[in-house]
Design an enzyme around this catalytic site. Structure first.
Site, PDB file in Angstrom:
ATOM      1  N   GLY A 171     -40.460  11.402-128.914  1.00 52.34           N
ATOM      2  CA  GLY A 171     -40.575  12.649-128.142  1.00 52.34           C
ATOM      3  C   GLY A 171     -41.020  12.392-126.718  1.00 52.34           C
ATOM      4  N   SER A 172     -40.295  12.937-125.743  1.00 49.24           N
ATOM      5  CA  SER A 172     -40.602  12.571-124.369  1.00 49.24           C
ATOM      6  C   SER A 172     -39.812  13.443-123.404  1.00 49.24           C
ATOM      7  CB  SER A 172     -40.270  11.091-124.137  1.00 49.24           C
ATOM      8  OG  SER A 172     -38.959  10.815-124.608  1.00 49.24           O
ATOM      9  N   ARG A 173     -39.778  13.005-122.144  1.00 46.49           N
ATOM     10  CA  ARG A 173     -39.116  13.759-121.080  1.00 46.49           C
ATOM     11  C   ARG A 173     -38.596  12.770-120.041  1.00 46.49           C
ATOM     12  NH1 ARG A 173     -41.136  19.026-118.547  1.00 46.49           N
ATOM     13  NH2 ARG A 173     -40.347  19.074-116.412  1.00 46.49           N
TER      14      ARG A 173
END
Length: 210
Positions: A171-173
């Site tokens: 999970g990240s951006r």
């Protein structure tokens, strides 16, 4: 499949097997499910790279922000959930002129403040697209769960179209910074795929067919 998937899945299967032997199969089931999740998370599919004077998405996920900046520049934000492919790719071919790792917080990656406050790895690639010199900066940003950013490259490396440059675990951006020579081709809410989705086209240029 990335080697990390086999490592995590192997450890979980081993733990599940021990619990199954000691306490019965129902106790091992959660470990087997998590092993399958890890295999899915660390998948690394091949992608068909579009031709023409374009910039491709560096990440799989959902476009959450398209914001115009000074001088006609733009910032795009792409949020990756735990079910997206987390391998990152370069938006354009060229030379990595700067890689800067910045320590920071681990806020939820879907919050706007994560772009400035979270731990991240910032890369700038310079190259020639459609006969014009350009550069694009993009950031691998850690999230609430993601605690490790992996970068395969170093400053000075030459990268091909949509070449793999790293990944962010769990999970990240990813933020992308485009200059005024680029016309944004995506909107908030759209889903994009790393290496195959066009996020911007060179201003004044027509995309060429393969």
């Amino acid at each position: 499949m990335l080697i990390y998937g086999y490592q995590y899945a192997g450890a979980l299967v081993a733990g599940g097997a021990v619990l199954t032997w000691l306490a019965g199969w129902p106790y091992g089931v959660p470990f087997y499910i998590l092993a399958l999740f890890c295999l899915n998370f660390f998948r690394d599919p091949d992608r068909e790279v579009p031709a023409g004077p374009v910039a491709v998405s560096p990440a799989d996920g959902k476009v959450t922000l398209v914001k115009e900046g000074p001088g006609g520049s733009h910032r795009l934000s792409i949020f990756l959930n735990v079910f997206d492919v987390h391998v990152n790719r370069t938006p354009i071919p060229g030379k990595l002129t700067c890689i800067n790792y910045k320590k920071g917080e681990f806020l939820a990656a879907n919050r706007a403040s994560s772009s400035e406050q979270n731990e991240q790895n910032v890369m700038t690639v310079e190259g020639t697209v459609g006969g014009r010199r350009t550069q694009i900066t993009f950031s691998q940003i850690a999230g609430l769960i993601a605690r490790r950013i992996i970068c395969y490259k170093k400053t000075g490396d030459v990268v091909g179209p949509a070449e793999r440059v790293g990944l962010i675990k769990f999970g990240s951006r990813v933020d992308v910074f485009l200059g005024p020579e680029w016309e944004v081709a995506v909107r908030p809410g759209e889903r994009v795929s790393a290496g195959s989705s066009v996020i911007a086209r060179m201003v004044g240029e027509q995309e060429q067919s393969a």
